[in-house]
Design a protein around this motif. Structure first.
Motif, PDB file in Angstrom:
ATOM      1  N   LEU A 128       0.827  -1.202   0.000  1.00 22.13           N
ATOM      2  CA  LEU A 128       0.000   0.000   0.000  1.00 22.13           C
ATOM      3  C   LEU A 128       0.865   1.258   0.000  1.00 22.13           C
ATOM      4  CD1 LEU A 128      -2.756  -0.871   2.633  1.00 22.13           C
ATOM      5  CD2 LEU A 128      -3.164  -0.351   0.219  1.00 22.13           C
ATOM      6  N   GLN A 129       1.946   1.195   0.768  1.00 19.16           N
ATOM      7  CA  GLN A 129       2.820   2.363   0.877  1.00 19.16           C
ATOM      8  C   GLN A 129       3.368   2.758  -0.492  1.00 19.16           C
ATOM      9  OE1 GLN A 129       5.710   1.956   4.017  1.00 19.16           O
ATOM     10  NE2 GLN A 129       6.887   3.690   3.267  1.00 19.16           N
ATOM     11  N   GLY A 130       3.750   1.758  -1.270  1.00 19.16           N
ATOM     12  CA  GLY A 130       4.232   2.033  -2.617  1.00 19.16           C
ATOM     13  C   GLY A 130       3.150   2.685  -3.461  1.00 19.16           C
ATOM     14  N   ARG A 131       1.928   2.186  -3.346  1.00 20.86           N
ATOM     15  CA  ARG A 131       0.825   2.752  -4.118  1.00 20.86           C
ATOM     16  C   ARG A 131       0.551   4.203  -3.712  1.00 20.86           C
ATOM     17  NH1 ARG A 131       2.059  -0.790  -6.779  1.00 20.86           N
ATOM     18  NH2 ARG A 131       0.815  -2.350  -7.865  1.00 20.86           N
ATOM     19  N   PHE A 132       0.580   4.454  -2.404  1.00 21.64           N
ATOM     20  CA  PHE A 132       0.320   5.824  -1.951  1.00 21.64           C
ATOM     21  C   PHE A 132       1.486   6.745  -2.315  1.00 21.64           C
ATOM     22  CE2 PHE A 132      -2.875   3.824   0.882  1.00 21.64           C
ATOM     23  CZ  PHE A 132      -3.955   4.608   0.514  1.00 21.64           C
ATOM     24  N   ARG A 133       2.702   6.218  -2.295  1.00 23.20           N
ATOM     25  CA  ARG A 133       3.859   7.028  -2.662  1.00 23.20           C
ATOM     26  C   ARG A 133       3.720   7.485  -4.112  1.00 23.20           C
ATOM     27  NH1 ARG A 133       8.031   3.275  -2.294  1.00 23.20           N
ATOM     28  NH2 ARG A 133       7.469   2.873  -4.454  1.00 23.20           N
ATOM     29  N   ASP A 134       3.248   6.559  -4.973  1.00 21.29           N
ATOM     30  CA  ASP A 134       3.077   6.908  -6.381  1.00 21.29           C
ATOM     31  C   ASP A 134       1.777   7.658  -6.623  1.00 21.29           C
ATOM     32  OD1 ASP A 134       5.386   5.489  -6.617  1.00 21.29           O
ATOM     33  OD2 ASP A 134       4.446   3.663  -7.393  1.00 21.29           O
ATOM     34  N   ASN A 135       1.037   7.893  -5.572  1.00 21.12           N
ATOM     35  CA  ASN A 135      -0.272   8.552  -5.667  1.00 21.12           C
ATOM     36  C   ASN A 135      -1.139   7.933  -6.764  1.00 21.12           C
ATOM     37  OD1 ASN A 135      -2.132  10.293  -4.584  1.00 21.12           O
ATOM     38  ND2 ASN A 135      -1.625  11.983  -5.975  1.00 21.12           N
TER      39      ASN A 135
ATOM     40  N   ALA B  70      -8.287   3.096  -8.952  1.00 17.52           N
ATOM     41  CA  ALA B  70      -7.411   2.066  -9.512  1.00 17.52           C
ATOM     42  C   ALA B  70      -6.895   1.149  -8.406  1.00 17.52           C
ATOM     43  CB  ALA B  70      -6.249   2.727 -10.246  1.00 17.52           C
ATOM     44  N   LEU B  71      -6.572   1.745  -7.272  1.00 20.59           N
ATOM     45  CA  LEU B  71      -6.092   0.961  -6.130  1.00 20.59           C
ATOM     46  C   LEU B  71      -7.151  -0.055  -5.694  1.00 20.59           C
ATOM     47  CD1 LEU B  71      -3.940   0.686  -3.764  1.00 20.59           C
ATOM     48  CD2 LEU B  71      -5.357   2.306  -2.522  1.00 20.59           C
ATOM     49  N   VAL B  72      -8.392   0.405  -5.587  1.00 23.98           N
ATOM     50  CA  VAL B  72      -9.463  -0.485  -5.128  1.00 23.98           C
ATOM     51  C   VAL B  72      -9.729  -1.580  -6.167  1.00 23.98           C
ATOM     52  CG1 VAL B  72     -11.910  -0.584  -4.532  1.00 23.98           C
ATOM     53  CG2 VAL B  72     -10.486   1.269  -3.644  1.00 23.98           C
TER      54      VAL B  72
ATOM     55  N   TRP C 112     -18.436  -1.639 -10.756  1.00 27.52           N
ATOM     56  CA  TRP C 112     -19.556  -0.948 -10.101  1.00 27.52           C
ATOM     57  C   TRP C 112     -19.077  -0.158  -8.877  1.00 27.52           C
ATOM     58  CZ3 TRP C 112     -21.552  -1.755  -5.094  1.00 27.52           C
ATOM     59  CH2 TRP C 112     -22.635  -0.910  -4.786  1.00 27.52           C
ATOM     60  N   VAL C 113     -18.234  -0.806  -8.056  1.00 20.89           N
ATOM     61  CA  VAL C 113     -17.788  -0.142  -6.824  1.00 20.89           C
ATOM     62  C   VAL C 113     -17.113   1.181  -7.136  1.00 20.89           C
ATOM     63  CG1 VAL C 113     -16.076  -0.272  -4.953  1.00 20.89           C
ATOM     64  CG2 VAL C 113     -17.606  -2.200  -5.356  1.00 20.89           C
ATOM     65  N   THR C 114     -16.227   1.186  -8.135  1.00 21.17           N
ATOM     66  CA  THR C 114     -15.376   2.355  -8.357  1.00 21.17           C
ATOM     67  C   THR C 114     -15.936   3.325  -9.400  1.00 21.17           C
ATOM     68  OG1 THR C 114     -14.074   1.203 -10.029  1.00 21.17           O
ATOM     69  CG2 THR C 114     -13.307   1.036  -7.759  1.00 21.17           C
TER      70      THR C 114
ATOM     71  N   VAL D 290     -14.472  12.724  -7.495  1.00 26.00           N
ATOM     72  CA  VAL D 290     -14.798  12.023  -8.734  1.00 26.00           C
ATOM     73  C   VAL D 290     -14.251  12.802  -9.935  1.00 26.00           C
ATOM     74  CG1 VAL D 290     -16.688  11.206 -10.205  1.00 26.00           C
ATOM     75  CG2 VAL D 290     -16.844  10.957  -7.717  1.00 26.00           C
ATOM     76  N   GLN D 291     -14.446  14.122  -9.902  1.00 26.41           N
ATOM     77  CA  GLN D 291     -14.014  14.942 -11.047  1.00 26.41           C
ATOM     78  C   GLN D 291     -12.501  14.987 -11.202  1.00 26.41           C
ATOM     79  OE1 GLN D 291     -15.883  18.659 -10.144  1.00 26.41           O
ATOM     80  NE2 GLN D 291     -17.926  17.757 -10.442  1.00 26.41           N
ATOM     81  N   HIS D 292     -11.779  14.747 -10.126  1.00 30.03           N
ATOM     82  CA  HIS D 292     -10.321  14.846 -10.203  1.00 30.03           C
ATOM     83  C   HIS D 292      -9.659  13.501 -10.007  1.00 30.03           C
ATOM     84  CE1 HIS D 292     -11.393  19.068  -9.801  1.00 30.03           C
ATOM     85  NE2 HIS D 292     -10.294  19.282 -10.493  1.00 30.03           N
ATOM     86  N   ASP D 293     -10.187  12.512 -10.720  1.00 28.11           N
ATOM     87  CA  ASP D 293      -9.484  11.244 -10.851  1.00 28.11           C
ATOM     88  C   ASP D 293      -9.240  10.556  -9.511  1.00 28.11           C
ATOM     89  OD1 ASP D 293      -8.356   9.279 -12.361  1.00 28.11           O
ATOM     90  OD2 ASP D 293      -6.336  10.157 -12.318  1.00 28.11           O
TER      91      ASP D 293
END
Lengths: 548, 441
Positions: free
Chosen positions: A167-174, A179-181, A305-307, A358-361
């Motif tokens: 997760l830390q890697g994913r958050f570091r790359d923002n 997409a994460l979910v 559907w979720v995302t 939602v509007q900002h990705d």
């Protein structure tokens, strides 16, 4: 007393105390700060209207309080001495319509206290927030938050740590949150091949556990009760729960963390309503059943559907969680129980943030930047009117005081004592010390508004070896360097100890009390000891273990 | 005691010691400042059996049936009440025990069972329920107490750590947990080694601190405290301050000496048993003498009562430990006139299958099992509830956890319908159930 490391320490302290060049922050790269400022101003307008109606005039936190709060909330650490000095001495850049501009309307009849204090310009705080959000420590903090959200508390530590690192890697790359979910919900393979499958393993790859966990984590919906009966307080029926669980009916995988069975989609597998025994087709919480004919894996349909931007729960749950990260409570509280039965205290704010998200990705960093920029986040925690209710009010006119978690207390101790090395690259000894410290508090409460350590931790700070070592002039590196620095007066030493622990300058009466104490000590050794005693008192104080 | 009172007390204590001896942060204070129990105070001891104790080999024996297993029942001081042959000392206290044989609960998982038997209810993800010790010590607490009202000895948190939380009652009611010192831990039955080391760490300063410095340090600290509390009396500030003041009291007074079991004679310590349970029972007695409201002592580190295999050898060992600690506790409380105001509850997270499995073990069984109440407010010398001849079903006197807690409240003269407001705003009773009047004395 000086070993060969002492020189390095001395130099470090010199920079820390005087605000050396190494601690100046680099200029911010361009960020969409103009557009976040617009949303922040919209939120401010909502709260200002509320404050006017309630006839309250919130005081804003001063720079020192704000720096400590934002650094803790966005990185999990307290600021260093150098950071505090740098920030307090930094001048903000004036902006054109600072006073009386459209974004900061003054309330007729309300004293002009709602503006930021004179030592701070709005963009000074905005710059700080943007900078904190880019630190590696921010990614680490978010990974810890989402690990707690996604994995059951009893998940074995090795798997949980691997998941947290991922997760830390994913958050570091923002990576954008949707997409994460999706990556988690559609994870395939064994945990050796793909870390996010830990989410499935820790929920035993059981449809009902995955359904309960996914709906709570990603949608902020508490549907567990509906597993066994129609939910007593919400609209959820038992059929809704099992219809949602049907999305996971064809997922196969490990029944426990540690089993190297790959997570995969099967072609068959159903869930049945426990009472009617009818086979249930997958059904989103708010929509019609999925067509029986589609050949697409059920999890892929679910993830889409979720995302989806139109999903009425996904963005709201995420921004509510972001609000919780910064305030210790959600706009909907409990933070993971959204729905018509549990309305938000500030629906307009929640909607605004969710739409922007939602509007900002699905950019969580942007959402945090917006929230941290609001006046609501920058109010002082000191009650705005003496004698008024001491607890946080619904209208966010006074910042709620929060407690540092035990891990944060430990990290803050090291930070305050200048032990950067043990903090960032802990050796085996530091790891063992950390474990011993955290082992003292075995009854975990995760409420940030409650002190979690209990008496054993308090005793450990009062009398234990760690604080004794840090506050002894011969063994505490930071203290020793401070005392050995020939260019410092005692007054500056006292000041530095305050900055290192409470991230603020001492008040007049605090300076005077220390001066008196130091004056009563006949020898240099006794004065050094008195500085250690001051550090001891600071580290044990309530102010040190709180985020105000 | 309110924060302010406590602070005033502390200040006066600080003012009065200047220049006395040196120990801990502050010099020793007069013994009289340690919590002196008031006349009518009541106390509770929970003997928690970790892993789920077998009822068939302890308090609901089935000698007539194949399910009964190897152990024989013996008579007790109460006519008609029989318990396992491995409780010879406890048998002398039969007239003080009410054996409840009709327990029937819904959770057969260690985590959920541990939770349910501590909170009195099933887990609800929205509500942070308080544990039994927090709920009862809140009602029983004496305002002058120097010591924490709720002490938990050696809890095993591996099944569900939240089962020891104060939950929505807040940190004020959280237990002081006391663990065996790992270095010299003796967890098994009486060993040749030494007594299990229980104690509170860091009651004394790691490095010696002179009285002058102790006064300097504490003076500075209390200066910060009073300033913050006056300026920002939000609940986390007050909660931490309360906790800090209690910790300071512990290190500044004699109160902490209660944890020093070496003050007891070797013969006394031996009588309780050398393991952490026996020594925990001894500590419970010392704490109750000092007015502590609720003490929980665990037996069966990491779930030794979970006898899926090799049931009989393990239960024999555990029974011997239990027999020594529990009977010594009853003896000593009785001798000190404290048994009539102290109610003891014995239980675990569930019972075990009456049918013996292929590995000479017994498995999880919440349908029909036993708990025991003893001492203050309890009509001893009886059994309440009956299971079938094979032990598989409750035939009469069925009790759920709510009834058990309500009955315990009755013995302690607490109204079990007392409402506490939860974190979600919904009020909850202490116990959702009915007290069993037949068990109350």
């Amino acid at each position: 007393m000086m070993n060969n490391l002492s020189w390095l320490r001395l130099v470090a302290v010199a920079f820390a105390v005087l605000g050396g060049p190494g601690l100046c922050r680099a200029a911010d790269p361009a960020r969409d700060s103009a557009s976040t400022a617009v949303v922040t101003a919209q939120i401010d307008a909502i709260f200002e209207q509320e404050w006017q109606a309630a006839k309250v005039s919130p005081q804003m936190a001063d720079d020192a309080m704000f720096l400590r709060r934002a650094t803790l909330d966005l990185t999990g650490l307290i600021p260093t001495v150098g950071e505090v000095r740098g920030y307090l001495s930094e001048r903000g850049t004036p902006i054109a319509d600072e006073e009386g501009g459209a974004s900061h309307p003054s309330a007729p009849g309300v004293p002009q206290r709602a503006g930021l204090t004179s030592d701070s310009r709005p963009d000074k705080r905005a710059k700080l927030i943007a900078e904190l959000l880019r630190r590696p420590r921010h990614a680490r903090l978010m990974a810890g938050v989402w690990r707690d959200v996604l994995l059951p508390h009893n998940t074995p530590e090795t798997a949980a740590v691997a998941f947290e690192n991922w997760l830390q890697g994913r958050f570091r790359d923002n990576v954008s949150y949707d997409a994460l979910v999706r990556e988690i919900l559609t994870a395939q393979g064994t945990s050796n091949q793909s870390v996010p499958v830990v989410f499935f393993a820790s929920n035993h790859t059981k449809p009902e556990e995955l359904a309960a966990s996914a709906s709570q984590a990603f949608l902020g919906l508490q549907v567990r009760c509906a597993q066994c009966h129609d939910h007593p307080f919400t609209q959820w029926k038992q059929a809704d729960f099992w219809g949602f669980a049907a999305f996971f009916a064809r997922t196969q995988g490990p029944s426990n963390v540690g089993e190297l069975v790959p997570v995969a989609d099967r072609a068959d597998g159903e869930v049945r309503h426990p009472k009617t025994l009818k086979v249930l087709l997958p059904k989103p919480m708010d929509g019609p059943e999925m067509a029986a004919t589609t050949s697409e894996p059920r999890r892929a349909v679910l993830a889409r559907w979720v995302t989806a931007g139109e999903n009425p729960f996904f963005a709201r749950a995420a921004v509510n969680r972001a609000w919780w990260v910064l305030f210790g409570r959600g706009l909907v509280q409990p933070v993971d129980d959204l729905g018509p039965h549990n309305p938000s205290t500030h629906e307009a704010v929640l909607t605004l943030l969710a739409n922007d998200f939602v509007q900002h990705d699905f950019d969580l960093r942007r959402t945090l930047e917006i929230i941290a920029g609001t006046k609501a986040y920058q109010t002082s925690s000191t009650p705005h009117q003496p004698g008024t209710a001491a607890d946080p009010d619904e209208n966010y006119a006074t910042m709620a005081v929060r407690s540092l978690s035990p891990q944060q207390v430990y990290d803050a101790l090291l930070q305050a004592a200048g032990e950067r090395e043990s903090l960032e690259r802990p050796g085996p000894e530091a790891v063992a010390e950390r474990r011993a410290f955290l082992a003292q508090l075995d009854a975990p409460t995760r409420q940030p508004t409650e002190y979690q350590g209990g008496i054993p931790q308090a005793l450990m700070l009062l009398n234990g070896p760690l604080v004794a070592r840090l506050t002894n002039p011969t063994t505490g590196d930071f203290l020793a360097a401070l005392i050995d620095s020939p260019f410092l007066k005692d007054e500056q030493r006292v000041e530095t100890l305050f900055l290192a622990t409470l991230s603020r300058l001492p008040r007049l009466e605090e300076r005077e009390r220390m001066q008196k104490l130091l004056a009563s000590k006949p020898t240099a050794a006794a004065r050094a000891q008195a500085l250690g005693d001051l550090q001891w008192a600071l580290l044990n104080s309530t102010e040190f273990v709180l985020n105000r | 005691m309110s924060n302010l009172n406590r602070r005033t007390l502390l200040k006066s204590l600080m003012a009065s010691f200047g220049g006395l001896g040196t120990c801990g942060i502050l010099p020793a204070l007069a013994e009289t400042t340690a919590g002196t129990p008031k006349g009518k105070s009541r106390h509770c001891v929970l003997l928690w059996m970790n892993g789920g104790p077998t009822q068939t080999d302890t308090f609901d024996m089935k000698p007539e049936h194949a399910n009964g297993g190897e152990f024989k029942p013996i008579a007790t001081s109460a006519k008609g009440l029989e318990i396992s042959e491995h409780f010879p000392k406890l048998a002398r206290h039969g007239h003080q025990l009410a054996v409840l044989r009709g327990l029937s609960t819904r959770e057969g998982d260690h985590g959920r069972g541990t939770f349910t038997m501590h909170m009195g209810r099933q887990p609800d993800p929205l509500v942070r329920f308080p544990t039994l010790g927090a709920m009862l010590s809140k009602e029983l607490a004496q305002s002058e107490a120097m010591l924490p009202e709720f002490v938990a000895v050696n809890p095993y948190l591996g099944f569900d750590a939240t089962a020891w939380e104060a939950g929505f009652l807040g940190a004020r009611f959280a237990p002081l947990t006391i663990k065996s010192r790992a270095a010299r831990q003796v967890t098994g039955p009486a060993s040749a080694a030494a007594f299990a080391e229980l104690g509170v760490d860091d009651l004394k300063a790691t490095q010696p601190v002179s009285a002058q410095r102790a006064s300097d340090r504490l003076g500075l600290l209390q200066g910060f405290q009073s300033q913050l509390v006056a300026e920002s009396p939000q609940s986390p500030v007050l909660a931490h301050d309360t906790m800090l003041q209690r910790a300071i009291q512990l290190v500044s007074s004699d109160a902490g000496k209660v944890f020093d079991l070496s003050q007891e004679s070797a013969a006394t310590r031996e009588k309780y048993g050398r393991g952490s349970f026996g020594q925990g029972c001894l500590l419970a007695r010392r704490l109750i003498e000092k007015g502590v409201s609720f003490v929980e002592v665990s037996l069966g580190d990491s779930g030794r009562w979970d006898t899926h295999g090799n049931n009989f050898a393990t239960v024999r060992e555990l029974s011997t430990e239990l027999d020594a600690g529990w009977s010594a506790l009853l003896d000593d409380l009785e001798a000190r006139g404290l048994l009539e105001s102290t109610t003891i509850l014995w239980m675990g997270e569930f019972g075990r299958t009456p049918k013996i499995n292929g590995g000479a073990g017994r498995d999880h069984f919440p349908n029909a099992w036993s708990a025991v109440l003893a001492g203050g407010g309890i009509r001893g010398g009886q059994t309440y509830g009956r299971t079938s001849i094979d032990g598989m079903t409750v035939e009469s006197g069925k009790m759920d956890v709510g009834d058990l807690f309500a009955t315990l409240c009755g013995a302690l003269q607490i109204d079990h319908r007392m409402l506490n407001t939860s974190n979600i705003g919904r009020p909850f009773r202490i116990a959702e159930g009915q007290p069993v009047k037949e068990v109350l004395g």
